[in-house]
Design a protein around this motif. Structure first.
Motif, short mmCIF file in Angstrom:
data_model
loop_
_atom_site.label_atom_id
_atom_site.label_comp_id
_atom_site.label_asym_id
_atom_site.label_seq_id
_atom_site.Cartn_x
_atom_site.Cartn_y
_atom_site.Cartn_z
N TYR A 42 0.81 -1.20 0.13
CA TYR A 42 0.03 0.09 0.20
C TYR A 42 1.04 1.23 -0.15
O TYR A 42 0.48 2.16 -0.83
CB TYR A 42 -0.96 0.10 1.12
CG TYR A 42 -2.24 -0.81 1.23
CD1 TYR A 42 -3.13 -0.54 0.17
CD2 TYR A 42 -2.25 -2.00 2.04
CE1 TYR A 42 -4.51 -1.38 0.25
CE2 TYR A 42 -3.23 -2.79 1.92
CZ TYR A 42 -4.39 -2.54 1.04
OH TYR A 42 -5.67 -3.22 1.07
N VAL A 43 1.96 1.24 0.85
CA VAL A 43 2.82 2.41 1.06
C VAL A 43 3.30 2.85 -0.40
O VAL A 43 3.31 3.87 -0.91
CB VAL A 43 3.82 2.26 1.98
CG1 VAL A 43 5.28 3.27 1.78
CG2 VAL A 43 3.30 2.10 3.37
N GLU A 44 3.75 1.77 -1.25
CA GLU A 44 4.69 2.01 -2.32
C GLU A 44 3.46 2.46 -3.61
O GLU A 44 3.56 3.33 -4.17
CB GLU A 44 5.28 0.84 -2.91
CG GLU A 44 6.35 0.23 -2.21
CD GLU A 44 7.17 -0.92 -2.57
OE1 GLU A 44 8.28 -0.94 -2.35
OE2 GLU A 44 6.48 -1.64 -3.02
N LEU A 45 2.20 1.86 -3.37
CA LEU A 45 1.03 2.41 -4.39
C LEU A 45 0.99 3.66 -4.06
O LEU A 45 0.59 4.61 -4.80
CB LEU A 45 -0.14 1.69 -4.11
CG LEU A 45 -0.36 0.26 -4.84
CD1 LEU A 45 -1.65 -0.69 -4.28
CD2 LEU A 45 -0.42 0.48 -6.44
N PHE A 46 0.65 4.28 -2.80
CA PHE A 46 0.30 5.48 -2.58
C PHE A 46 1.36 6.49 -2.58
O PHE A 46 1.35 7.59 -3.11
CB PHE A 46 -0.31 5.63 -0.96
CG PHE A 46 -1.61 5.30 -0.72
CD1 PHE A 46 -2.33 3.83 -0.92
CD2 PHE A 46 -2.70 6.22 -0.74
CE1 PHE A 46 -3.49 3.47 -0.78
CE2 PHE A 46 -3.98 5.66 -0.39
CZ PHE A 46 -4.27 4.44 -0.60
N GLU A 47 2.47 6.17 -2.59
CA GLU A 47 3.95 6.95 -3.06
C GLU A 47 3.90 7.33 -4.37
O GLU A 47 4.10 8.35 -4.93
CB GLU A 47 4.83 6.22 -2.37
CG GLU A 47 6.15 7.08 -2.32
CD GLU A 47 7.56 6.40 -1.89
OE1 GLU A 47 7.69 5.32 -1.85
OE2 GLU A 47 8.28 7.03 -1.30
N LYS A 48 3.74 6.27 -5.04
CA LYS A 48 3.50 6.50 -6.57
C LYS A 48 2.41 7.51 -7.10
O LYS A 48 2.57 8.01 -8.08
CB LYS A 48 3.60 5.02 -7.55
CG LYS A 48 4.93 4.16 -7.32
CD LYS A 48 4.56 2.88 -8.41
CE LYS A 48 5.69 2.25 -8.15
NZ LYS A 48 5.53 0.66 -7.96
N ALA A 49 1.54 7.07 -6.49
CA ALA A 49 0.20 8.03 -6.78
C ALA A 49 0.41 9.70 -6.24
O ALA A 49 -0.58 10.48 -6.45
CB ALA A 49 -1.22 7.42 -6.35
N ASN A 50 1.40 10.10 -5.58
CA ASN A 50 1.67 11.25 -4.96
C ASN A 50 0.68 11.45 -3.95
O ASN A 50 0.09 12.70 -3.63
CB ASN A 50 1.64 12.20 -6.04
CG ASN A 50 3.22 12.33 -6.60
OD1 ASN A 50 4.23 12.63 -5.82
ND2 ASN A 50 3.31 12.65 -8.03
N ALA A 51 0.19 10.44 -3.10
CA ALA A 51 -0.88 10.69 -2.22
C ALA A 51 -0.14 11.05 -0.83
O ALA A 51 1.05 10.78 -0.79
CB ALA A 51 -1.79 9.32 -2.25
N THR A 52 -0.82 11.18 0.17
CA THR A 52 -0.35 11.43 1.44
C THR A 52 -0.10 10.05 2.21
O THR A 52 -1.06 9.30 1.98
CB THR A 52 -1.18 12.53 2.36
OG1 THR A 52 -1.29 13.74 1.72
CG2 THR A 52 -0.74 12.36 3.88
#
Ligand code: VGL
Ligand code: ZN
Length: 202
Positions: A42-52
């Motif tokens: 999840y962390v990697e997905l959210f990081e790639k999406a520029n999410a918080t």
């Protein structure tokens, strides 16, 4: 269900994945280590999406009111600046992640991440998310019945759309059934349970 695309206005909240809540720690959550690889995905997905990405941590002074020595329910745990209070070393913690500390006042318990602050800026989690125009929060971590539930329900009350990452939470489940009951309470209040297969980047 159509897949959810992670957007820049989304926030992942990883609740209390600290050594003291892991097996061998002061207040272990059974099987809590097993969710670390999923949380990292999840962390990697959210990081790639520029999410918080937010990590909350229980951050108690050594005489905290929640400890048995003071009449509270818990053994001493997550004492500030000790190994037990550190995030588990196998977690991916991006440099850009927001770290929220909570329950750091001796006489106040705080299960919800929304009762915590970023220590340097002293900003609370809601103001940080609002200033980033976050609309949806995705909650993971431990313990399902305590800090995860309190964080998810505060997020509902504050007007966020709330997703519970059901493959990335663990409960103490004492008595047995209490974790399932906590999940049902969240669902009844409008939280939507999803897994990593419900999420996509593009
Ligand atoms: C928690 C019990 C005591 C939690 C924190 O993170 O769920 N549970 N302190
Ligand atoms: Zn605590």
């Amino acid at each position: 269900m159509a897949k959810l695309r992670v957007l820049p206005f989304d926030a992942l909240i990883v609740v209390d994945m600290q050594n003291d809540f892991m097996p061998g720690g002061a207040l272990p959550v059974p099987n809590a280590l097993t969710i670390i690889p999923t949380i990292n995905r999840y962390v990697e997905l959210f990081e790639k999406a520029n999410a918080t990405i937010v990590f909350t941590r229980d951050w108690h002074p050594k005489n905290h009111a929640s400890f048995k020595s003071r009449g509270g329910p818990w053994p001493p745990h997550c004492i500030q600046n000790t190994y037990g209070a550190e995030l588990h070393p196998d977690l991916i913690v991006p440099k850009s992640a927001v770290i929220i500390s909570k329950a750091f006042k001796e006489d106040e318990e705080a299960y919800s991440g929304f009762k915590g602050v970023e220590l340097e800026s002293k900003k609370d989690l809601n103001s940080i998310l609002r200033s980033r125009e976050v609309k949806r929060v995705f909650v993971s971590g431990v313990a399902t019945e305590y800090c995860v539930k309190a964080t998810a329900l505060d997020a509902v009350d504050l007007g966020y759309q709330v997703f519970l990452l059901i493959d990335a939470v663990k409960g103490i489940n004492q008595p047995p059934g209490s974790e399932e009951q906590a999940v049902n309470e969240m669902l009844a209040k409008g939280v939507v349970a999803i897994t990593i297969d419900d999420i996509t980047l593009l």
